[in-house]
Design a protein around this motif. Structure first.
Motif, PDB file in Angstrom:
ATOM      1  N   VAL A  15      -3.754  -8.762   2.859  1.00 24.02           N
ATOM      2  CA  VAL A  15      -3.370  -7.502   3.506  1.00 24.02           C
ATOM      3  C   VAL A  15      -3.742  -7.527   4.987  1.00 24.02           C
ATOM      4  O   VAL A  15      -2.933  -7.219   5.872  1.00 24.02           O
ATOM      5  N   GLY A  16      -4.984  -7.915   5.265  1.00 23.73           N
ATOM      6  CA  GLY A  16      -5.444  -7.960   6.649  1.00 23.73           C
ATOM      7  C   GLY A  16      -4.663  -8.943   7.498  1.00 23.73           C
ATOM      8  O   GLY A  16      -4.259  -8.613   8.628  1.00 23.73           O
ATOM      9  N   ILE A 149      -1.699   8.262  -2.274  1.00 27.80           N
ATOM     10  CA  ILE A 149      -1.884   7.828  -3.666  1.00 27.80           C
ATOM     11  C   ILE A 149      -2.071   6.320  -3.734  1.00 27.80           C
ATOM     12  O   ILE A 149      -2.941   5.810  -4.451  1.00 27.80           O
ATOM     13  N   LEU A 150      -1.273   5.583  -2.943  1.00 25.59           N
ATOM     14  CA  LEU A 150      -1.387   4.123  -2.932  1.00 25.59           C
ATOM     15  C   LEU A 150      -2.757   3.680  -2.421  1.00 25.59           C
ATOM     16  O   LEU A 150      -3.423   2.836  -3.032  1.00 25.59           O
ATOM     17  N   ILE A 151      -3.193   4.239  -1.299  1.00 26.60           N
ATOM     18  CA  ILE A 151      -4.501   3.885  -0.736  1.00 26.60           C
ATOM     19  C   ILE A 151      -5.614   4.281  -1.697  1.00 26.60           C
ATOM     20  O   ILE A 151      -6.611   3.552  -1.865  1.00 26.60           O
ATOM     21  N   LEU A 324       0.009  -9.423  -1.042  1.00 27.18           N
ATOM     22  CA  LEU A 324       1.227  -9.416  -0.240  1.00 27.18           C
ATOM     23  C   LEU A 324       2.057  -8.170  -0.527  1.00 27.18           C
ATOM     24  O   LEU A 324       2.572  -7.526   0.397  1.00 27.18           O
ATOM     25  N   VAL A 325       2.173  -7.799  -1.800  1.00 29.80           N
ATOM     26  CA  VAL A 325       2.925  -6.599  -2.165  1.00 29.80           C
ATOM     27  C   VAL A 325       2.273  -5.362  -1.553  1.00 29.80           C
ATOM     28  O   VAL A 325       2.950  -4.493  -0.988  1.00 29.80           O
ATOM     29  N   MET A 326       0.945  -5.283  -1.647  1.00 29.58           N
ATOM     30  CA  MET A 326       0.234  -4.146  -1.064  1.00 29.58           C
ATOM     31  C   MET A 326       0.455  -4.073   0.445  1.00 29.58           C
ATOM     32  O   MET A 326       0.669  -2.998   1.007  1.00 29.58           O
ATOM     33  N   ALA A 327       0.395  -5.222   1.100  1.00 34.24           N
ATOM     34  CA  ALA A 327       0.568  -5.268   2.548  1.00 34.24           C
ATOM     35  C   ALA A 327       1.959  -4.783   2.945  1.00 34.24           C
ATOM     36  O   ALA A 327       2.118  -4.006   3.899  1.00 34.24           O
TER      37      ALA A 327
END
Length: 527
Positions: A15-16, A149-151, A324-327
């Motif tokens: 993500v970073g 909600i995602l975070i 990767l999906v989260m990013a």
């Protein structure tokens, strides 16, 4: 099932790294465009062809917020939510053959400008404020709610802190040039999210073995588009009557959706592009809703259905790919939030501050006002988002649709009657935009917060409420127009229609789309 516990250090590192790469691209894009004669890419008017129009409209509609919400409703009710994707083709067709020729005939760039030419400056000014309200609620607060909600799921933190963190990240990207990066890579990100959804669906099918195994493990009504009239979630009559109110507003009168058709190379490309959007909407069900249904089979004990999509991601994808999906989800959400803040600032600063409050404003005053509006808008959005988060008894998808259902009636009434009925007067249109909006929002507040349906069962379905509001406002606009008909109103004239004969290719494609949609409804009809 705690999603946070399923993530690894590798996921957070991805993500970073992804966000840092985007930031680097942002600086590069900013540097390359600085001083370029083509630094405003949005001024290339009347150049869009049908593929660009179709993908733009579809991509604007099916962002990460809708992806998460669609999986949630698929988990709880099955394919019935597909009506919000498949029923839309009628109103996309309405845009192509009824509204677009009139918009292009009036030679306008924005829809408030169109209504200004139809009724006068007062209507255009009211629509500017209406646009600010809809941006705050529909594009900014609802996106913040989904992003929060995602975070929440990823970092296991309270909603208010999740919202503030998401806004902080968005502001950082906007100030550092990251917004250009996200806009530059948005198409790639949407493609990646679609590929991931396909992979998730394929892996889930593989886990379950066969279609018959899937059929045996879900309620029989999960594959029905039309549910009985006594169904508590989505009775067929509510969808039949209620969705058109939202459909006309969203597909025919919302600037974000209509803009790409207005930028078409010609009306024929616009009509083909709208048709292409209708075909793309078919993909919503297999890409976004069916993963939620499969999640219901694989993980039937979820306490919160809004976690359906991320549960599929964390449980079925390997470490690293989860990150990767989260990013990609976070980056796409940031793009929507930044775009909404920018649109809010632009509408207020240019259409209200410069045009009405201070026409002689200097460039520095305009820039300062824009920044102040952005900060104030972000603060108001936080309050609205926290209010939305307090809604009880509805999942993410239902929250989206109910809130939009209470925004839609005034705009749908004014545009339908303003475009199709020559006797509609300025006073009638202005009255509906002002008092009709107050009525719709008041009913919405009563329904969602003060007397929530979860406790007070006298309410009809929220889609039926939206329809009833539409009927009341339609009657009102007719009565006011007829009472007002004796007044001379030089601005009360129907605008010219851009005469165009639909090409044989376009006619065939629309007929084929109607046949396919009819076939889908017959195939997934209720028992």
């Amino acid at each position: 099932m705690n999603i946070y516990d399923q993530l690894t250090s590798l996921d957070f590192a991805v993500v970073g790294i992804y966000l840092l790469i985007l930031l680097g691209i942002g600086f590069w894009v900013s540097f390359k465009l600085k001083g370029s004669k083509n630094d405003n890419l949005f001024l290339a008017s009347n150049s869009l062809k049908w593929p660009s129009i179709g993908f733009t409209m579809w991509g604007t509609n099916v962002g990460p917020s809708m992806l998460i919400a669609s999986a949630s409703i698929g988990y709880t009710t099955g394919i019935v939510a597909g009506n919000f994707a498949w029923y839309a083709f009628i109103f996309i067709f309405l845009l192509a053959v009824v509204f677009a020729p009139r918009y292009l005939g009036a030679k306008v760039q924005t829809l408030p400008e169109f209504m200004g030419k139809r009724f006068g400056n007062s209507t255009q000014n009211i629509l500017a404020w209406y646009t600010i309200v809809t941006i705050l609620i529909s594009w900014l607060s609802l996106t913040l709610f989904a992003g929060g909600i995602l975070i929440q799921q990823i970092l296991n933190m309270p909603m208010w802190l999740s919202i503030v963190l998401l806004l902080t990240i968005s502001a950082f990207f906007a100030m550092a040039g990251g917004l250009k990066a996200i806009a530059f890579t948005n198409v790639f990100q949407m493609i990646l999210l679609i590929v991931v959804s396909v992979i998730l669906t394929w892996i889930a099918f593989s886990e379950l073995g066969s279609l018959s195994a899937i059929q045996e493990r879900i309620p029989s009504n999960y594959w029905n588009l039309l549910l009985p009239n006594d169904d508590i979630n989505y009775p067929w009559i509510a969808i039949l009557l209620g969705y058109p109110v939202m459909g006309v507003w969203f597909w025919c009168t919302d600037q974000s959706m209509v803009q790409s058709v207005l930028g078409a190379k010609n009306i024929k490309q616009g009509q083909l592009g709208a048709n292409f959007t209708g075909w793309l909407k078919i993909l919503d069900v297999p890409l976004f809703i069916i993963p939620g249904i499969l999640c219901f089979i694989l993980f039937p004990d979820l306490k919160n259905p809004d976690e359906a999509y991320m549960t599929m991601v964390t449980q079925l994808l390997p470490s690293g790919l989860k990150g990767l999906v989260m990013a990609v989800l976070i980056a796409a959400l940031i793009s929507t939030i930044d775009s909404a803040l920018n649109a809010l600032s632009t509408v207020f600063t240019m259409d209200i501050y410069v045009k009405k409050m201070k026409p002689e404003a200097t460039r520095n005053q305009i820039v300062t006002t824009g920044r102040i509006v952005t900060v104030v808008g972000a603060f108001i959005a936080i309050l609205i988002t926290l209010a939305i988060n307090s809604i009880k008894g509805l999942n993410l998808f239902d929250v989206f649709q109910s809130v939009l259902g209470f925004i839609a009636p005034p705009m749908s009434v004014v545009f339908l009657f303003g475009v199709l009925w020559s006797k509609t007067t300025r006073r009638a249109a202005d009255s509906i935009l002002i008092f009709g909006t107050l009525l719709s929002l008041t009913v919405g507040v009563l329904f969602l917060w003060i007397f929530p349906k979860e406790i007070y069962d006298f309410w009809p379905h929220f889609l039926l409420l939206s329809f009833y509001l539409f009927v009341v406002l339609s009657i009102a606009i007719v009565i006011i127009s007829l009472l007002d008909s004796k007044n001379t109103d030089t601005e009360n004239t129907l605008l010219p229609v851009k005469k165009v004969t639909m090409t044989l290719r376009a006619k065939l494609l629309w007929v084929l789309l109607f046949i396919v949609m009819l076939g889908l409804y017959l195939f997934f009809n209720g028992n």
